[in-house]
Design a protein around this motif. Structure first.
Motif, mmCIF file in Angstrom:
data_model
loop_
_atom_site.group_PDB
_atom_site.id
_atom_site.type_symbol
_atom_site.label_atom_id
_atom_site.label_comp_id
_atom_site.label_asym_id
_atom_site.label_seq_id
_atom_site.Cartn_x
_atom_site.Cartn_y
_atom_site.Cartn_z
ATOM 1 N N ALA A 1 0.834 -1.206 0.000
ATOM 2 C CA ALA A 1 0.000 0.000 0.000
ATOM 3 C C ALA A 1 0.864 1.249 0.000
ATOM 4 O O ALA A 1 0.580 2.225 -0.712
ATOM 5 C CB ALA A 1 -0.927 -0.008 1.212
ATOM 6 N N ALA A 2 1.944 1.223 0.804
ATOM 7 C CA ALA A 2 2.849 2.367 0.862
ATOM 8 C C ALA A 2 3.525 2.594 -0.492
ATOM 9 O O ALA A 2 3.657 3.732 -0.965
ATOM 10 C CB ALA A 2 3.902 2.157 1.944
ATOM 11 N N GLN A 3 3.955 1.488 -1.142
ATOM 12 C CA GLN A 3 4.587 1.597 -2.451
ATOM 13 C C GLN A 3 3.604 2.119 -3.496
ATOM 14 O O GLN A 3 3.953 2.959 -4.356
ATOM 15 C CB GLN A 3 5.139 0.234 -2.881
ATOM 16 C CG GLN A 3 6.337 -0.229 -2.051
ATOM 17 C CD GLN A 3 6.798 -1.620 -2.421
ATOM 18 O OE1 GLN A 3 6.074 -2.361 -3.101
ATOM 19 N NE2 GLN A 3 7.992 -2.000 -1.975
ATOM 20 N N ALA A 4 2.351 1.632 -3.422
ATOM 21 C CA ALA A 4 1.330 2.106 -4.355
ATOM 22 C C ALA A 4 1.066 3.590 -4.155
ATOM 23 O O ALA A 4 0.919 4.356 -5.109
ATOM 24 C CB ALA A 4 0.041 1.315 -4.186
ATOM 25 N N LYS A 5 1.013 4.011 -2.883
ATOM 26 C CA LYS A 5 0.781 5.420 -2.571
ATOM 27 C C LYS A 5 1.938 6.284 -3.088
ATOM 28 O O LYS A 5 1.727 7.357 -3.667
ATOM 29 C CB LYS A 5 0.625 5.598 -1.063
ATOM 30 C CG LYS A 5 0.253 7.006 -0.645
ATOM 31 C CD LYS A 5 0.029 7.075 0.852
ATOM 32 C CE LYS A 5 -0.359 8.496 1.274
ATOM 33 N NZ LYS A 5 -0.578 8.583 2.740
ATOM 34 N N ALA B 1 3.985 5.485 -5.538
ATOM 35 C CA ALA B 1 3.931 5.480 -6.997
ATOM 36 C C ALA B 1 2.870 6.452 -7.513
ATOM 37 O O ALA B 1 3.083 7.172 -8.490
ATOM 38 C CB ALA B 1 3.638 4.061 -7.502
ATOM 39 N N ALA B 2 1.710 6.464 -6.824
ATOM 40 C CA ALA B 2 0.648 7.400 -7.215
ATOM 41 C C ALA B 2 1.103 8.841 -7.038
ATOM 42 O O ALA B 2 0.811 9.714 -7.864
ATOM 43 C CB ALA B 2 -0.604 7.136 -6.390
ATOM 44 N N LYS B 3 1.843 9.094 -5.963
ATOM 45 C CA LYS B 3 2.350 10.440 -5.707
ATOM 46 C C LYS B 3 3.336 10.873 -6.794
ATOM 47 O O LYS B 3 3.293 12.007 -7.293
ATOM 48 C CB LYS B 3 3.023 10.485 -4.340
ATOM 49 C CG LYS B 3 3.408 11.866 -3.874
ATOM 50 C CD LYS B 3 3.940 11.827 -2.463
ATOM 51 C CE LYS B 3 4.314 13.253 -1.998
ATOM 52 N NZ LYS B 3 4.853 13.235 -0.613
ATOM 53 N N VAL B 4 4.228 9.948 -7.170
ATOM 54 C CA VAL B 4 5.192 10.233 -8.234
ATOM 55 C C VAL B 4 4.477 10.470 -9.558
ATOM 56 O O VAL B 4 4.796 11.399 -10.320
ATOM 57 C CB VAL B 4 6.210 9.078 -8.365
ATOM 58 C CG1 VAL B 4 7.072 9.249 -9.610
ATOM 59 C CG2 VAL B 4 7.096 9.010 -7.128
ATOM 60 N N ALA B 5 3.472 9.634 -9.845
ATOM 61 C CA ALA B 5 2.714 9.793 -11.087
ATOM 62 C C ALA B 5 1.994 11.129 -11.118
ATOM 63 O O ALA B 5 1.963 11.818 -12.149
ATOM 64 C CB ALA B 5 1.709 8.642 -11.233
ATOM 65 N N ALA B 6 1.422 11.503 -9.967
ATOM 66 C CA ALA B 6 0.732 12.798 -9.894
ATOM 67 C C ALA B 6 1.705 13.947 -10.105
ATOM 68 O O ALA B 6 1.405 14.921 -10.808
ATOM 69 C CB ALA B 6 0.032 12.929 -8.544
#
Length: 254
Positions: free
Chosen positions: A65-69, A71-76
């Protein structure tokens, strides 16, 4: 004597039998207790293993979940940076387009401003005798450009400058010019206005482009009401150049 002996002998086997039963029961209890303890240990071990497995799964899930979060932050952040880059490029293109449009818009204005820096000395005229024209009215050829206008027409300075000659007798250039005015301009040229009916400026006066300086007339060597206009390289007669070509070079259409 013999009876008592017999009685002891018969009790001995019974006691032994009871002892054996008790021993067997005790052994069974020990074995049963050991089995229960072993079972309890097995359940505890299983529970501990299950808990450990659950803990590991939770940790893995939390890490995912932390990695997904992240990754989402980097993508944003990347999307935001890309959007900002696109916006900047669009703004730059828009600015360039606006600058080009402004250049196209201001070019005619600049030309108009250039034309406005010099102007025709009179309005609503007809060009009559031209520069260098031959004729019996002049000693050699015509030294300026004539603007046929009625007497009393407003005469203005063709360009800003300082009045260096003004008055009768051609303002010092001879009676053929009648009443005249000569203006010195900042670019080293001079303009002359002759055959005036009235002079409204004095020597030393600073005038602006288009400012009233006199009224046209028919004084001096003149065959009819008109303004005689010259562009000179000095203040004196004999240094004239083609005034029409000069004014056209300044953006004035005659």
């Amino acid at each position: 004597m013999f009876t008592r002996v017999t009685s002891r002998s018969s009790r001995t086997p019974q006691l032994r039998t009871r002892a054996a039963v008790l021993a067997a029961g005790l052994g069974a209890s020990v074995v049963l207790g050991a089995g229960v303890a072993a079972a309890a240990n097995t359940v505890a071990a299983t529970t501990t293993a299950t808990a450990a497995t659950s803990g590991v799964a939770s940790a893995v899930e939390a890490q995912a979940a932390a990695q997904a979060k992240a990754a989402a932050k980097v993508a944003a952040a990347n999307a935001k940076a890309k959007a900002a880059k696109v916006a900047a490029a669009n703004a730059k293109a828009k600015a360039a387009k606006a600058a080009a449009a402004n250049t196209q818009k201001t070019a005619p204005q600049a030309a108009a401003k250039k034309a406005a820096s010099w102007t025709s000395p009179v309005r609503s005229y007809r060009l009559s005798a031209s520069y260098a024209q031959a004729g019996g009215m002049w000693q050699s050829t015509h030294s300026g450009q004539d603007f046929a206008v009625p007497t009393g027409t407003n005469v203005v300075a063709a360009h800003g400058g300082t009045v260096v000659k003004a008055g009768g007798n051609g303002a010092g250039d001879g009676p053929a010019y009648g009443n005249a005015v000569v203006i010195k301009h900042g670019n080293g040229t001079f303009s002359q206005y002759a055959h005036l009916s009235r002079v409204d400026v004095r020597v030393g006066q600073v005038v602006a482009t288009g400012q009233h300086i006199a009224l046209s007339g028919n004084t001096g060597n003149s065959s009819g009401p008109h303004l005689h206009f010259e562009i000179r390289t000095t203040a004196n007669y004999g240094t004239a150049i083609n005034p029409v070509a000069f004014l056209r070079g300044k953006g004035v259409t005659l």
